[in-house]
Design an enzyme around this catalytic site. Structure first.
Site, PDB file in Angstrom:
ATOM      1  N   LYS A 123       0.837  -1.209   0.000  1.00 61.67           N
ATOM      2  CA  LYS A 123       0.000   0.000   0.000  1.00 61.67           C
ATOM      3  C   LYS A 123       0.870   1.258   0.000  1.00 61.67           C
ATOM      4  O   LYS A 123       0.657   2.168  -0.794  1.00 61.67           O
ATOM      5  CB  LYS A 123      -0.917  -0.041   1.238  1.00 61.67           C
ATOM      6  CG  LYS A 123      -1.838   1.149   1.384  1.00 61.67           C
ATOM      7  CD  LYS A 123      -3.112   0.765   2.139  1.00 61.67           C
ATOM      8  CE  LYS A 123      -2.916   0.738   3.641  1.00 61.67           C
ATOM      9  NZ  LYS A 123      -2.837   2.091   4.224  1.00 61.67           N
TER      10      LYS A 123
ATOM     11  N   GLN B  99       4.948   9.392   6.883  1.00 56.86           N
ATOM     12  CA  GLN B  99       4.012  10.285   6.205  1.00 56.86           C
ATOM     13  C   GLN B  99       4.481  11.730   6.320  1.00 56.86           C
ATOM     14  O   GLN B  99       4.422  12.497   5.360  1.00 56.86           O
ATOM     15  CB  GLN B  99       2.605  10.113   6.792  1.00 56.86           C
ATOM     16  CG  GLN B  99       2.035   8.736   6.447  1.00 56.86           C
ATOM     17  CD  GLN B  99       0.692   8.462   7.075  1.00 56.86           C
ATOM     18  OE1 GLN B  99       0.225   9.222   7.922  1.00 56.86           O
ATOM     19  NE2 GLN B  99       0.065   7.370   6.676  1.00 56.86           N
TER      20      GLN B  99
ATOM     21  N   ASP C 155       2.423  -1.177  12.209  1.00 55.98           N
ATOM     22  CA  ASP C 155       1.202  -1.592  11.507  1.00 55.98           C
ATOM     23  C   ASP C 155       0.888  -3.072  11.735  1.00 55.98           C
ATOM     24  O   ASP C 155      -0.222  -3.521  11.441  1.00 55.98           O
ATOM     25  CB  ASP C 155       1.337  -1.334   9.997  1.00 55.98           C
ATOM     26  CG  ASP C 155       1.188   0.147   9.668  1.00 55.98           C
ATOM     27  OD1 ASP C 155       0.913   0.954  10.575  1.00 55.98           O
ATOM     28  OD2 ASP C 155       1.362   0.501   8.482  1.00 55.98           O
TER      29      ASP C 155
HETATM   30  C1  S3P Z   1       2.613   4.923   6.198  1.00 59.10           C
HETATM   31  C2  S3P Z   1       3.358   5.250   7.265  1.00 59.10           C
HETATM   32  C3  S3P Z   1       3.090   4.775   8.618  1.00 59.10           C
HETATM   33  C4  S3P Z   1       2.064   3.655   8.640  1.00 59.10           C
HETATM   34  C5  S3P Z   1       0.933   3.911   7.719  1.00 59.10           C
HETATM   35  C6  S3P Z   1       1.428   4.060   6.294  1.00 59.10           C
HETATM   36  C7  S3P Z   1       3.012   5.440   4.880  1.00 59.10           C
HETATM   37  O1  S3P Z   1       2.649   5.853   9.389  1.00 59.10           O
HETATM   38  O2  S3P Z   1       1.607   3.439   9.949  1.00 59.10           O
HETATM   39  O3  S3P Z   1       0.021   2.824   7.773  1.00 59.10           O
HETATM   40  O4  S3P Z   1       2.596   4.892   3.844  1.00 59.10           O
HETATM   41  O5  S3P Z   1       3.762   6.412   4.865  1.00 59.10           O
HETATM   42  P1  S3P Z   1       3.684   6.935   9.972  1.00 59.10           P
HETATM   43  O6  S3P Z   1       3.498   8.179   9.211  1.00 59.10           O
HETATM   44  O7  S3P Z   1       3.302   7.029  11.394  1.00 59.10           O
HETATM   45  O8  S3P Z   1       5.077   6.404   9.761  1.00 59.10           O
END
Ligand code: S3P
Length: 424
Positions: free
Chosen positions: A23, A169, A314
């Site tokens: 994803k 993120q 996750d």
């Molecule tokens: C993600 C980063 C993670 C993860 C989320 C997807 C991403 O969050 O938990 O399900 O695709 O960048 P964080 O921003 O806390 O690392």
């Protein structure tokens, strides 16, 4: 809400799973392809609600994309070609879409509004908005820095940002803004979060320094690329955890992503007593992928401390399957971020484990589970795909089965989950 009653399953099993595309990497492949020059081809794109929201958002921004099966072609002409969206962009349940788009759009010279479902409207956005505002972005929010986000984009200034949290993120939003900004954008994280954006940026021809500090010199021109998305380890984790806790069962997962920053759960399962083997690794493409084999054994409880959390955050819902079926106590600390995911996962995991006859307790930043025998019962998914999949998988090892109040949320990340679970 679509209820789902999952019955127990006796005996050992041996299965091979091919999880759908990752994803996180799918979102990034589409977003970077949209601002690269030329046609990017993505093989193995995740066709699920969250990643389809990213494509819908890009189409609203005037980017042509074609999805045939799991092959995505995306025709980019640089960030300058993005157009003011004629309507509000609705990201549904996808936190990655809204946070990464906020970074991308903060630097475009037009207004845009980003919103999402009830879960998105509750989740914290200050983590991306605060640094983007330091770069000079103009973003208005609902009270308490929540979505909807109203962005009036324009030129930004490069900053050095010491992020208080390890968040891919946040880092990715800043890199997407930095790509369009003159000067040196630097991000320092307290511990490394998943590095998919950095790896893909290199494939698209940008140079980014990684390690304790991420440094990008902007503006950077991206060239279209061809990407192969590995299977999503987070989707595979549910099957790995059920197999790990069932003696003599075996689960093989093929073509799955093995990014070292994502697979902390494998080490946990091995320390709990399961036999974990990586049968082959292909690291020719920017994201390593390969085959995992796991053989079930009687498991022991484990303590997981803060330093390991970013590599398995996750997977904690899936790991609860192993904690519930292990002998003894499992303790998770340093995982307060779980409270601000698609649901408050600490509260829901604990409540649902109890509803299934397992003693569990909340901690402010984690939880404690007393492993034992899982009776089963009725659980609440809170619209959270990973909670739903964890308890559907746990039901197989319960005495009486588990009734989920909703299975539709699983479509966020793994529409084929039910079918795959049936193969067990
Ligand atoms: C993600 C980063 C993670 C993860 C989320 C997807 C991403 O969050 O938990 O399900 O695709 O960048 P964080 O921003 O806390 O690392």
């Amino acid at each position: 809400m679509v209820p789902w009653w999952v019955r127990p399953r006796d005996g050992s099993f041996s299965v091979t799973i091919h999880p759908p595309g990752d994803k996180s990497i799918s979102h990034r492949g589409a977003l970077l392809g949209a601002i690269a020059h030329g046609t990017t081809v993505v093989h193995g794109y995740l066709v699920a609600d969250d990643t389809l929201r990213t494509l819908a958002a890009l189409r609203t921004l005037g980017v042509a994309c074609e999805l045939r099966g799991t092959e995505l072609q995306i025709h980019g002409a640089g960030p300058e070609a993005l157009q003011q969206p004629p309507q509000t962009i609705d990201v549904g349940n996808s936190g990655t879409t809204i946070r990464l788009l906020a970074g991308l759009l903060a630097a475009r010279p037009f207004a845009s509004t980003l919103t999402g479902d009830a879960s998105i409207l509750r989740r914290p956005m200050a983590r991306v908005i605060a640094p983007l505002r330091c770069m000079g972005a103009y973003i208005e929010t609902a009270p308490d820095e929540r979505a909807p986000l109203q962005i009036r984009g324009g030129p930004l200034r490069a900053i050095s940002y010491p992020s208080p949290i390890a968040s891919a993120q946040v880092k990715s939003a800043l890199l997407l803004a930095g790509l369009q900004t003159v000067g040196r954008t630097e991000i320092v994280e307290p511990s490394p979060s998943r590095d998919h954006t950095e790896r893909l940026l290199r494939v698209f021809g940008a140079s980014v320094e990684t390690g304790a500090r991420m440094v990008l010199h902007g503006p950077a021109r991206l060239e279209a690329a061809e990407l192969i998305i590995p299977g999503d380890f987070s989707s595979a984790a549910f099957f790995l955890c059920v197999a790990a806790a069932r003696p003599s069962s075996r689960c093989i997962v093929e073509q799955v992503g093995l990014n070292p920053l994502r697979i902390g759960a494998l080490k946990v399962l091995s320390e709990m007593g399961a036999t974990v083997e990586i049968l082959d690794v292909d690291d020719r493409s920017p994201e390593p992928r390969g085959t995992i084999s796991i053989t079930g054994r009687p498991l022991q409880g484990i303590t997981i401390s803060a330093d390991r959390i970013p590599s398995l955050l996750d997977e904690l819902p899936a790991l609860c399957i192993a904690f519930a079926l292990a002998e003894g106590e499992s303790i998770v600390r340093g995982a307060a971020e779980l409270r601000v995911k698609e649901s408050d996962r600490i509260a829901l995991l604990v409540r649902n484990l109890r509803a299934c006859g397992i003693a569990a307790e909340e901690l402010p930043d984690g939880f404690v589970v007393q492993g034992g025998s899982v009776r089963g019962g009725a659980i609440e998914t809170g619209g959270d795909h990973r909670i739903a999949m964890a308890f559907a998988a746990l039901a197989l090892s319960s005495k009486e089965g588990i009734l989920l109040d909703d299975r539709s949320c699983i479509a966020s990340s793994y529409p084929g989950f039910e079918e795959a679970l049936r193969t067990l």
